[in-house]
Design a protein around this motif. Sequence first.
Motif, PDB file in Angstrom:
ATOM      1  N   ILE A  64       9.641  -4.435   2.962  1.00 50.34           N
ATOM      2  CA  ILE A  64       9.135  -4.632   1.604  1.00 50.34           C
ATOM      3  C   ILE A  64       7.875  -3.784   1.491  1.00 50.34           C
ATOM      4  O   ILE A  64       6.990  -3.854   2.345  1.00 50.34           O
ATOM      5  N   ALA A  65       7.839  -2.930   0.462  1.00 45.27           N
ATOM      6  CA  ALA A  65       6.702  -2.027   0.306  1.00 45.27           C
ATOM      7  C   ALA A  65       6.612  -1.561  -1.131  1.00 45.27           C
ATOM      8  O   ALA A  65       7.598  -1.553  -1.870  1.00 45.27           O
ATOM      9  N   CYS A  66       5.419  -1.150  -1.515  1.00 43.89           N
ATOM     10  CA  CYS A  66       5.178  -0.610  -2.843  1.00 43.89           C
ATOM     11  C   CYS A  66       5.578   0.866  -2.845  1.00 43.89           C
ATOM     12  O   CYS A  66       5.262   1.607  -1.906  1.00 43.89           O
ATOM     13  N   ARG A  79       4.458  -2.724 -11.288  1.00 44.07           N
ATOM     14  CA  ARG A  79       4.690  -1.683 -10.269  1.00 44.07           C
ATOM     15  C   ARG A  79       6.010  -1.931  -9.558  1.00 44.07           C
ATOM     16  O   ARG A  79       6.447  -3.068  -9.398  1.00 44.07           O
ATOM     17  N   GLU A  80       6.639  -0.843  -9.094  1.00 47.46           N
ATOM     18  CA  GLU A  80       7.930  -0.952  -8.423  1.00 47.46           C
ATOM     19  C   GLU A  80       7.751  -1.281  -6.943  1.00 47.46           C
ATOM     20  O   GLU A  80       6.971  -0.646  -6.239  1.00 47.46           O
ATOM     21  N   ILE A  81       8.501  -2.277  -6.501  1.00 49.26           N
ATOM     22  CA  ILE A  81       8.499  -2.708  -5.105  1.00 49.26           C
ATOM     23  C   ILE A  81       9.887  -2.438  -4.532  1.00 49.26           C
ATOM     24  O   ILE A  81      10.901  -2.756  -5.147  1.00 49.26           O
ATOM     25  N   TYR A  82       9.905  -1.854  -3.339  1.00 50.67           N
ATOM     26  CA  TYR A  82      11.161  -1.610  -2.630  1.00 50.67           C
ATOM     27  C   TYR A  82      11.382  -2.759  -1.645  1.00 50.67           C
ATOM     28  O   TYR A  82      10.462  -3.144  -0.920  1.00 50.67           O
ATOM     29  N   THR A 123      -1.729  -7.776  -4.797  1.00 48.60           N
ATOM     30  CA  THR A 123      -2.849  -7.376  -5.646  1.00 48.60           C
ATOM     31  C   THR A 123      -2.520  -6.239  -6.601  1.00 48.60           C
ATOM     32  O   THR A 123      -3.391  -5.826  -7.363  1.00 48.60           O
ATOM     33  N   ILE A 124      -1.296  -5.741  -6.604  1.00 48.05           N
ATOM     34  CA  ILE A 124      -0.959  -4.629  -7.485  1.00 48.05           C
ATOM     35  C   ILE A 124      -0.527  -5.145  -8.852  1.00 48.05           C
ATOM     36  O   ILE A 124      -0.253  -6.334  -9.020  1.00 48.05           O
ATOM     37  N   HIS A 125      -0.445  -4.250  -9.818  1.00 51.08           N
ATOM     38  CA  HIS A 125      -0.022  -4.607 -11.169  1.00 51.08           C
ATOM     39  C   HIS A 125       1.398  -5.158 -11.135  1.00 51.08           C
ATOM     40  O   HIS A 125       2.252  -4.682 -10.403  1.00 51.08           O
TER      41      HIS A 125
END
Length: 181
Positions: free
Chosen positions: A166-168, A128-131, A123-125
Amino acid sequence: MQDISEFARRILENISENIGRKIDNFVSSKEQKTQPKPVNRATSSQPTVISSKPLDNSPQKLTVALHLVVPAFVVNNIRENDLITASDLEKLIDNVRYFLCTKSAVSDLIEESLKFTDENILTIHERREIYIRVHIADGQEMLDKKVPYILKRNLPSHGQGVVRKIACLEDLSGLEAFNRV
């Protein structure tokens, strides 16, 4: 203004050096624990055993951790503990913004310096950076590479990995040790 930017640059250098030292110390302590201790044959009361196995001169098989920071639109349906294929890995590497490939034993140490949010990745833009941390068996040829193309070229022949995290990312702090693309 120049004094402030010089001060900020020195702080970032110190943080990067500290992370590097912590990683080196952690890896060194792990290697010391796994290395056999020398035995003085002259004073040892144990019999000497000679192995009949030939020496293996091939590189040691090693599971590596590939740490990637990618935009959210690249992630699609990737979840923790999923098996990830070579084509998906290549797609992630093609879109990577920051990356680092280390021994899997130091993954937790790397992640200590990162700030994550508990946001839902779906649901994020999309920018946005994802790790993403992917463990890849037999990935020793990928260790410490600085160029994404070389990472792709050195993927093991089986070309698979397991997504371990996996995380924002909350922000880009903590990525000083990573390679920026």
